[in-house]
Design an enzyme around this catalytic site. Structure first.
Site, PDB file in Angstrom:
ATOM      1  N   ASP A 170      -3.626  15.798 -48.884  1.00 54.71           N
ATOM      2  CA  ASP A 170      -4.266  16.434 -50.036  1.00 54.71           C
ATOM      3  C   ASP A 170      -5.673  16.934 -49.666  1.00 54.71           C
ATOM      4  O   ASP A 170      -6.156  16.686 -48.560  1.00 54.71           O
ATOM      5  CB  ASP A 170      -4.309  15.419 -51.189  1.00 54.71           C
ATOM      6  CG  ASP A 170      -4.172  16.092 -52.537  1.00 54.71           C
ATOM      7  OD1 ASP A 170      -4.440  17.304 -52.632  1.00 54.71           O
ATOM      8  OD2 ASP A 170      -3.810  15.402 -53.514  1.00 54.71           O
ATOM      9  N   ASP A 230      -1.105  21.744 -60.187  1.00 58.41           N
ATOM     10  CA  ASP A 230      -0.142  20.627 -60.191  1.00 58.41           C
ATOM     11  C   ASP A 230       0.834  20.793 -61.340  1.00 58.41           C
ATOM     12  O   ASP A 230       0.439  21.127 -62.459  1.00 58.41           O
ATOM     13  CB  ASP A 230      -0.878  19.299 -60.433  1.00 58.41           C
ATOM     14  CG  ASP A 230      -1.637  18.835 -59.215  1.00 58.41           C
ATOM     15  OD1 ASP A 230      -1.648  19.553 -58.190  1.00 58.41           O
ATOM     16  OD2 ASP A 230      -2.226  17.736 -59.292  1.00 58.41           O
TER      17      ASP A 230
END
Ligand code: GLA
Length: 430
Positions: A170, A230
């Site tokens: 990430d 997301d």
């Protein structure tokens, strides 16, 4: 390797990626020749760490063991879903003070990650893990640059030693201007470890207006890459992703294919946000795009009709088609409420002509189901004009044959409303 200064590593990394971009298209580590398929905990279980109140829904080894069991025993593995991927919040809030290695939270993962990987492998399931290229993960756990020290090589080594098969890296708490150095450095580190690990970068998810040059670098260094927002458990979220992939279709197509895949985020099918038709829609788009199929749901209690969508063999074959082409958007009208996408598939045995898949999308939320009708050759100019194509409905496996069409004929399909699709395959008849 671990004794090298950061500058030396960057230099090697730079030379390495330069050589690679010059001669090879894509990161040729031989992995993920097809889009990876599996399960990932984030959307459904997020960072729930209160195992007292949520004994079945918290991030602990039981959750992953349960999912490994379901993947192995309920037909998912057979259908191609191979990975069970851990997301954020698995580790302790500190690194091992002596070795600087990452360690799992000992209360929630008492047996450790290596043991979990062994368990997965004993069932032929692969285990993925999560880290972050910044100082901390998005959830606040130690990242690669924890305390501003670079742990790239140490972490790659640790993951390999644990026999981890996939890494999602990430991009929280990091300098996005250095992504072109930090992400490729990890590529190099992963190349040098023993255990093969597929590499999912969140690099583009943290950038706006991504240039061709950046996508080309990303493709050179990663096996898959998350972009855009997301996903959450709603139709709105799925629709926004579809629109974003439509808006950028021409650019994405060029960097997508065996070994390197755009990742529009997890399949949310089997949760609470999508109707039955909308669940078919998410599956259809993701398969048309040939993107990773990573479910985020509770496989212990999934409704049978949702499971059936996820296990649809015809759709999975479209996703996993060896050509790995991302579908093209050919019609977009009414502010994205009407869309048509086409995808070229690899030829079947003894037949050099390509089959095609066509998707009709109806997003309108008023009025009855509606007919969408387009001349085949207007959707796919490269169809062979002299032959016919058998048309099969990919969501109706028991009775899939819809008829035979010549390229100059109309493909007319009744499409339900509110974010629904029809998906057909054209098989050339000689
Ligand atoms: C970011 C990622 C998500 C998830 C969380 C974890 O938001 O994009 O997919 O991994 O971090 O904190």
């Amino acid at each position: 390797m671990m004794m090298m200064t950061t500058t030396t590593k960057f230099l090697i990394c730079f030379l390495f990626s330069f050589t690679f971009t010059t001669f090879v298209y894509g990161w040729n580590n031989g992995l993920s020749r097809r889009p990876p398929m599996g399960w990932l905990s984030w959307m459904r279980f997020a960072c729930e760490i209160d195992c007292k109140h949520y004994p079945n829904d918290c991030i602990d080894e039981k959750l992953y063991k349960d999912m490994i069991d379901r993947i192995a025993e309920d037909g998912y593995l057979q259908a191609g879903y191979q990975y069970v991927n851990i997301d954020d919040c698995w580790n302790a809030h500190y690194r091992d003070p002596k070795t600087l290695r990452l360690i799992a939270n000992q209360t929630r993962f008492p047996s450790g990650i290596k043991t979990l990987a062994k368990y997965a492998h004993s069932k032929k399931v692969l285990l993925g893990i999560y880290e972050d290229v910044g100082t901390l993960t998005c959830g606040g756990y130690p990242g690669t640059y924890y305390n501003n020290i670079d742990h790239t090589y140490i972490d790659a080594e640790t993951f390999s030693e644990w026999s981890i098969d996939s890494l999602k890296l990430d991009g929280c708490y990091a300098d996005t201007n250095k992504f072109n150095l930090t992400y490729p450095e990890y590529t190099l580190a992963l190349t040098n470890v023993q255990h093969p690990i597929i590499y999912s970068c969140s690099w583009p998810a943290y950038l706006k207006n991504i240039s061709d040059e950046t996508y080309s670098e990303i493709r050179d260094n990663c096996n898959l890459w998350r972009n855009y927002n997301d996903i959450v458990d709603s139709y709105q979220s799925v629709f926004q992703i579809i629109k974003y992939y439509g808006q950028n279709n021409k650019q994405f197509i060029r960097y997508h294919g065996p070994g390197g895949w755009f990742d529009p985020d997890m399949l949310i099918i089997g949760n609470n946000g999508l109707s039955y038709e909308q669940s078919k829609t998410q599956m259809a788009f993701w398969c048309m795009w040939s993107v990773p199929l990573l479910m985020s749901n509770d496989l212990r209690s999934i409704r049978p009709e949702m499971k059936e969508i996820l296990l649809n063999k015809e759709l999975i074959a479209i996703d996993q088609d060896p050509l790995g082409i991302m579908a093209s958007l050919v019609i977009q009208k009414s502010n994205w409420q009407t869309q048509v996408w086409t995808k070229k598939l690899s030829p079947m045995n003894n037949n050099e002509l390509n089959p095609w898949a066509i998707l009709y999308f109806n997003g309108h939320q008023l009025g009855p189901d509606s007919y969408m009708s387009y001349k085949l050759s207007s959707l796919i100019p490269e169809l062979n004009q002299t032959i016919s194509y058998d048309v099969h409905d990919l969501f109706n496996s028991n009775d899939s044959y819809l008829g035979k069409l010549k390229p100059n004929q109309q493909l007319e399909l009744l499409v339900p409303t509110a974010g629904s699709v029809r998906l057909v395959k054209l098989i050339p008849k000689i």
